[in-house]
Motif scaffolding. Structure first.
Motif, PDB file in Angstrom:
ATOM      1  N   ASP A 154       0.839  -1.198   0.000  1.00  0.00           N
ATOM      2  CA  ASP A 154       0.000   0.000   0.000  1.00  0.00           C
ATOM      3  C   ASP A 154       0.881   1.258   0.000  1.00  0.00           C
ATOM      4  O   ASP A 154       0.645   2.207  -0.745  1.00  0.00           O
ATOM      5  CB  ASP A 154      -0.878  -0.031   1.246  1.00  0.00           C
ATOM      6  CG  ASP A 154      -1.990   0.982   1.192  1.00  0.00           C
ATOM      7  OD1 ASP A 154      -2.546   1.158   0.096  1.00  0.00           O
ATOM      8  OD2 ASP A 154      -2.287   1.596   2.224  1.00  0.00           O
ATOM      9  N   ILE A 157       2.578   1.637  -3.385  1.00  0.00           N
ATOM     10  CA  ILE A 157       1.635   2.080  -4.423  1.00  0.00           C
ATOM     11  C   ILE A 157       1.412   3.585  -4.302  1.00  0.00           C
ATOM     12  O   ILE A 157       1.390   4.308  -5.287  1.00  0.00           O
ATOM     13  CB  ILE A 157       0.295   1.313  -4.315  1.00  0.00           C
ATOM     14  CG1 ILE A 157       0.510  -0.155  -4.651  1.00  0.00           C
ATOM     15  CG2 ILE A 157      -0.743   1.901  -5.261  1.00  0.00           C
ATOM     16  CD1 ILE A 157      -0.632  -1.050  -4.237  1.00  0.00           C
ATOM     17  N   GLY A 158       1.307   4.051  -3.047  1.00  0.00           N
ATOM     18  CA  GLY A 158       1.173   5.488  -2.808  1.00  0.00           C
ATOM     19  C   GLY A 158       2.341   6.257  -3.402  1.00  0.00           C
ATOM     20  O   GLY A 158       2.165   7.311  -4.017  1.00  0.00           O
ATOM     21  N   GLU A 161       2.218   6.141  -7.304  1.00  0.00           N
ATOM     22  CA  GLU A 161       1.203   7.016  -7.893  1.00  0.00           C
ATOM     23  C   GLU A 161       1.703   8.445  -8.043  1.00  0.00           C
ATOM     24  O   GLU A 161       1.195   9.210  -8.845  1.00  0.00           O
ATOM     25  CB  GLU A 161      -0.075   6.978  -7.050  1.00  0.00           C
ATOM     26  CG  GLU A 161      -0.899   5.724  -7.319  1.00  0.00           C
ATOM     27  CD  GLU A 161      -2.065   5.559  -6.360  1.00  0.00           C
ATOM     28  OE1 GLU A 161      -2.099   6.277  -5.345  1.00  0.00           O
ATOM     29  OE2 GLU A 161      -2.913   4.694  -6.635  1.00  0.00           O
ATOM     30  N   SER A 194      -9.276  -5.530  -3.169  1.00  0.00           N
ATOM     31  CA  SER A 194     -10.188  -4.428  -2.831  1.00  0.00           C
ATOM     32  C   SER A 194      -9.494  -3.467  -1.867  1.00  0.00           C
ATOM     33  O   SER A 194      -9.745  -2.268  -1.901  1.00  0.00           O
ATOM     34  CB  SER A 194     -11.490  -4.960  -2.241  1.00  0.00           C
ATOM     35  OG  SER A 194     -11.280  -5.405  -0.931  1.00  0.00           O
ATOM     36  N   HIS A 195      -8.613  -3.985  -1.036  1.00  0.00           N
ATOM     37  CA  HIS A 195      -7.896  -3.098  -0.119  1.00  0.00           C
ATOM     38  C   HIS A 195      -6.944  -2.174  -0.888  1.00  0.00           C
ATOM     39  O   HIS A 195      -6.896  -0.976  -0.641  1.00  0.00           O
ATOM     40  CB  HIS A 195      -7.109  -3.946   0.876  1.00  0.00           C
ATOM     41  CG  HIS A 195      -6.359  -3.130   1.887  1.00  0.00           C
ATOM     42  ND1 HIS A 195      -6.729  -3.061   3.196  1.00  0.00           N
ATOM     43  CD2 HIS A 195      -5.280  -2.341   1.769  1.00  0.00           C
ATOM     44  CE1 HIS A 195      -5.910  -2.262   3.832  1.00  0.00           C
ATOM     45  NE2 HIS A 195      -5.010  -1.815   2.994  1.00  0.00           N
ATOM     46  N   LEU A 196      -6.184  -2.752  -1.807  1.00  0.00           N
ATOM     47  CA  LEU A 196      -5.187  -1.952  -2.514  1.00  0.00           C
ATOM     48  C   LEU A 196      -5.794  -1.188  -3.685  1.00  0.00           C
ATOM     49  O   LEU A 196      -5.217  -0.232  -4.177  1.00  0.00           O
ATOM     50  CB  LEU A 196      -4.058  -2.849  -3.009  1.00  0.00           C
ATOM     51  CG  LEU A 196      -3.245  -3.546  -1.911  1.00  0.00           C
ATOM     52  CD1 LEU A 196      -2.250  -4.499  -2.498  1.00  0.00           C
ATOM     53  CD2 LEU A 196      -2.527  -2.513  -1.057  1.00  0.00           C
ATOM     54  N   SER A 197      -6.939  -1.631  -4.125  1.00  0.00           N
ATOM     55  CA  SER A 197      -7.668  -1.059  -5.275  1.00  0.00           C
ATOM     56  C   SER A 197      -6.769  -0.650  -6.447  1.00  0.00           C
ATOM     57  O   SER A 197      -6.791   0.485  -6.890  1.00  0.00           O
ATOM     58  CB  SER A 197      -8.602   0.074  -4.862  1.00  0.00           C
ATOM     59  OG  SER A 197      -7.996   0.939  -3.958  1.00  0.00           O
ATOM     60  N   ILE A 198      -5.979  -1.594  -6.929  1.00  0.00           N
ATOM     61  CA  ILE A 198      -5.321  -1.429  -8.225  1.00  0.00           C
ATOM     62  C   ILE A 198      -5.582  -2.693  -9.030  1.00  0.00           C
ATOM     63  O   ILE A 198      -6.063  -3.693  -8.494  1.00  0.00           O
ATOM     64  CB  ILE A 198      -3.791  -1.192  -8.093  1.00  0.00           C
ATOM     65  CG1 ILE A 198      -3.119  -2.342  -7.362  1.00  0.00           C
ATOM     66  CG2 ILE A 198      -3.502   0.125  -7.422  1.00  0.00           C
ATOM     67  CD1 ILE A 198      -1.602  -2.293  -7.455  1.00  0.00           C
TER      68      ILE A 198
ATOM     69  N   ILE B 109      -7.353   7.570  -2.846  1.00  0.00           N
ATOM     70  CA  ILE B 109      -7.166   6.663  -1.720  1.00  0.00           C
ATOM     71  C   ILE B 109      -5.988   7.180  -0.910  1.00  0.00           C
ATOM     72  O   ILE B 109      -4.931   7.451  -1.469  1.00  0.00           O
ATOM     73  CB  ILE B 109      -6.911   5.234  -2.214  1.00  0.00           C
ATOM     74  CG1 ILE B 109      -8.147   4.710  -2.924  1.00  0.00           C
ATOM     75  CG2 ILE B 109      -6.538   4.317  -1.054  1.00  0.00           C
ATOM     76  CD1 ILE B 109      -7.910   3.439  -3.677  1.00  0.00           C
ATOM     77  N   ARG B 111      -3.230   6.279   1.204  1.00  0.00           N
ATOM     78  CA  ARG B 111      -2.542   5.020   1.483  1.00  0.00           C
ATOM     79  C   ARG B 111      -1.596   5.149   2.668  1.00  0.00           C
ATOM     80  O   ARG B 111      -1.342   6.249   3.151  1.00  0.00           O
ATOM     81  CB  ARG B 111      -1.761   4.586   0.239  1.00  0.00           C
ATOM     82  CG  ARG B 111      -2.658   4.300  -0.951  1.00  0.00           C
ATOM     83  CD  ARG B 111      -1.874   3.773  -2.108  1.00  0.00           C
ATOM     84  NE  ARG B 111      -2.714   3.572  -3.281  1.00  0.00           N
ATOM     85  CZ  ARG B 111      -3.445   2.499  -3.506  1.00  0.00           C
ATOM     86  NH1 ARG B 111      -3.438   1.514  -2.639  1.00  0.00           N
ATOM     87  NH2 ARG B 111      -4.174   2.402  -4.592  1.00  0.00           N
ATOM     88  N   SER B 112      -1.070   4.000   3.084  1.00  0.00           N
ATOM     89  CA  SER B 112      -0.148   3.942   4.209  1.00  0.00           C
ATOM     90  C   SER B 112       0.972   4.972   4.045  1.00  0.00           C
ATOM     91  O   SER B 112       1.563   5.079   2.981  1.00  0.00           O
ATOM     92  CB  SER B 112       0.438   2.538   4.278  1.00  0.00           C
ATOM     93  OG  SER B 112       1.422   2.457   5.261  1.00  0.00           O
ATOM     94  N   GLN B 114       0.691   8.175   3.913  1.00  0.00           N
ATOM     95  CA  GLN B 114       0.283   9.452   3.327  1.00  0.00           C
ATOM     96  C   GLN B 114      -0.559  10.246   4.322  1.00  0.00           C
ATOM     97  O   GLN B 114      -1.290   9.673   5.115  1.00  0.00           O
ATOM     98  CB  GLN B 114      -0.528   9.217   2.043  1.00  0.00           C
ATOM     99  CG  GLN B 114       0.292   8.512   0.985  1.00  0.00           C
ATOM    100  CD  GLN B 114      -0.495   8.294  -0.296  1.00  0.00           C
ATOM    101  OE1 GLN B 114      -1.692   8.070  -0.256  1.00  0.00           O
ATOM    102  NE2 GLN B 114       0.192   8.342  -1.415  1.00  0.00           N
ATOM    103  N   ASN B 129      -6.597   3.947   4.006  1.00  0.00           N
ATOM    104  CA  ASN B 129      -6.029   2.644   4.332  1.00  0.00           C
ATOM    105  C   ASN B 129      -5.265   2.698   5.647  1.00  0.00           C
ATOM    106  O   ASN B 129      -4.871   3.778   6.085  1.00  0.00           O
ATOM    107  CB  ASN B 129      -5.101   2.200   3.198  1.00  0.00           C
ATOM    108  CG  ASN B 129      -5.865   1.611   2.034  1.00  0.00           C
ATOM    109  OD1 ASN B 129      -7.078   1.410   2.108  1.00  0.00           O
ATOM    110  ND2 ASN B 129      -5.174   1.325   0.967  1.00  0.00           N
ATOM    111  N   LYS B 147     -10.005   3.097   7.495  1.00  0.00           N
ATOM    112  CA  LYS B 147      -9.239   2.079   8.213  1.00  0.00           C
ATOM    113  C   LYS B 147      -7.975   2.669   8.836  1.00  0.00           C
ATOM    114  O   LYS B 147      -7.251   1.981   9.524  1.00  0.00           O
ATOM    115  CB  LYS B 147      -8.868   0.942   7.244  1.00  0.00           C
ATOM    116  CG  LYS B 147     -10.091   0.126   6.824  1.00  0.00           C
ATOM    117  CD  LYS B 147      -9.755  -0.902   5.767  1.00  0.00           C
ATOM    118  CE  LYS B 147      -9.788  -0.303   4.385  1.00  0.00           C
ATOM    119  NZ  LYS B 147      -9.681  -1.278   3.309  1.00  0.00           N
TER     120      LYS B 147
END
Lengths: 268, 226
Positions: A154, A157-158, A161, A194-198, B109, B111-112, B114, B129, B147
């Motif tokens: 996660d 991915i952040g 992006e 679904s958690h990572l949504s990619i 989203i 994310r962790s 951020q 997240n 979350k």
């Protein structure tokens, strides 16, 4: 002009190097010219997994510091007819020996000659990660169905992006243990995606054959009888733009009766 | 025109109101206010503290000037300035006010690692997240599942609330209050559409979203209509 794909995960030990080696191999099997680049300077592994360790003469740092030309450092994989090459990392320097701009220049140069450049990224989010991502056009994030690996994925991915030149990353879920997932002791594929949504680009089951093969220096993708091999070949086909359905995880151990039941549409 | 009054005192049922004319100079105004309050000081001798409203019309008063007027009025008599009402404000103040009252919608989203920080109310179209943080000076509304950590009223607004479609936060913060998720959630899914607010005993409470309209009626900004 080729495409550079970085394989990354954040967390260590989830199978970045194995995934890089096998995606590269599977792409070469599809007839593409592929160059694998190991950016894990100081802790190189990709050459071992590919079984090319004892043919290394020059490495990535030699190229960047101008001690040799790129083609001198590239190690050719003789199992493929001029399709698969490896640019190994240096074992004696560390990650700070290379700057992201230098890396980008190198990858851009390789893109002239190859269809796909697969960049194996080191664990972590520091300099090594920034070097690996600098030249990439696409990204593949590898995770396992464990909470800690998903958390790090996660985070990565952040970060991906935010990179302007990299397309939205795709996900590979590695080392799936079917019986644990069924019992709910492990996150299942849907929960992770679904958690990572990619977008999901492949799932790979945990397979002893993978470890055996990499110890022998032969990527599992070369063995057409293994489930993991099919999974990696499917990922390669999806990279090429084909649409391939996801592998059935439990097709191996279901009996004749369940098959008949499914044929008639009965859910077990 | 010399004898036009720059300061008029009016008594209403809510108390005294000082009307200060906005066409004279500030110095003139101060002098007259001084004189006027001194003149009438004998009228009321009781010690009860009176609150007064000050209306200055279309005059802009800086912070320093406002303080000066308040002091002046306070010194003279048993008067205490409640509010200074003015029709004008600087663009910077107006902008601040606008941001404070704005609902900022963000589609992404968190994310962790951020942190999403905004002024005003946050409407997040997406998830927070685990390991991610959202902060707003007003309320926080998450359309997806929460979350990670949400901090509403991060400048100290205790009236702020947090709402989420799926409330499974690792931590909730409202103004200075912090609450942590229970180690084991009673039911796995987390109830749909919940909200969090600070109750009277300074505790963060999680409740059905529908209770918000009772305890925070100010959330409604819709005016007119039916």
């Amino acid at each position: 002009m080729g495409e550079a794909i970085v394989v990354t995960s954040g967390k260590g030990g989830v199978g970045k190097t194995t995934t890089s080696a096998n995606i590269g191999t599977a792409l070469a099997l599809q007839g593409k010219r592929v160059c694998l680049v190991d950016t894990d300077i100081g802790l190189r592994n990709l050459d071992v997994v590919m079984g090319l360790e004892n043919r290394i003469i020059y490495d990535l740092v030699d190229v960047i510091q101008g001690r040799c030309k790129i083609h001198q450092a590239l190690v050719k994989d003789k199992r493929f007819e001029d399709k698969l090459y490896l640019l190994p990392a240096a074992q004696t320097s560390d990650k700070t020996a290379v700057q992201p701009e230098e890396m980008k220049k190198l990858i851009d140069e390789l893109k002239q000659d190859y269809d796909y450049i697969i960049i194996d990224c080191p664990a972590g989010i520091e300099q090594g990660y920034r070097n690996a991502v600098a030249g990439a056009d696409r990204a593949i994030v590898v995770t396992t169905p464990e909470v800690s690996a998903v958390r790090d994925a996660d985070r990565i991915i952040g970060l991906l992006e935010k990179e302007e030149n990299v397309e939205p990353p795709k996900l590979v879920i590695n080392r799936i243990r079917n019986h644990l997932m069924k019992n709910g002791d492990m996150l299942d594929v849907d929960e992770v995606t679904s958690h990572l949504s990619i977008g999901l680009i492949g799932i790979v089951a945990d397979d002893d054959e993978v470890i055996k093969a990499s110890n022998h220096g032969e990527p599992i993708a070369l063995n057409p009888n293994s489930k993991a091999s099919i999974a990696y070949r499917n990922i390669a086909r999806r990279i090429l733009g084909e649409s391939v359905p996801l592998q059935q995880l439990d097709s191996g151990d279901e009996g004749m009766f369940t098959k008949i039941k499914r044929f008639f549409g009965v859910r077990s | 025109m010399k004898n036009t009054q720059n300061v008029t005192i009016k008594g209403t049922k809510d108390g005294l109101t000082l009307h200060l004319d906005d066409t004279c100079s500030y110095e003139e105004l101060k002098k007259e206010l001084d004189r006027k309050l001194a003149n009438t000081s004998k009228a009321q001798e009781e010690d009860r503290l009176l609150t007064v409203k000050v209306k200055v019309g279309n005059r802009y008063l800086s912070h320093g000037q406002q303080e000066e007027l308040k002091d002046l009025i306070r010194q003279k008599r048993n008067l205490l300035v409640d509010v200074i009402e003015t029709n004008v404000m600087t663009i910077a103040e107006a902008e601040e006010l606008r941001q404070e009252n704005e609902i900022v919608s963000v589609a992404r989203i968190v994310r962790s690692g951020q942190v999403l920080e905004i002024t005003g109310d946050l409407l997040l179209i997406g998830d927070v997240n685990p390991g991610g943080t959202v902060k707003a000076s007003g309320n926080v509304f998450v359309m997806g599942s929460l979350k990670g950590i949400a901090h509403a009223g991060c400048n100290g607004n205790e009236q702020a609330v947090i709402g989420a479609s799926s409330m499974k936060p690792s931590q909730l913060r409202i103004a200075g209050c912090i609450s942590r998720a229970p180690d084991q959630l009673p039911n796995e899914d987390g109830k749909a559409m919940e909200c969090a607010y600070i109750s009277e005993d300074q505790q963060i409470v999680i409740d059905r979203l529908q209770t918000l309209m009772k305890i925070r009626p100010n959330l409604t900004r819709f005016e007119g209509g039916r």
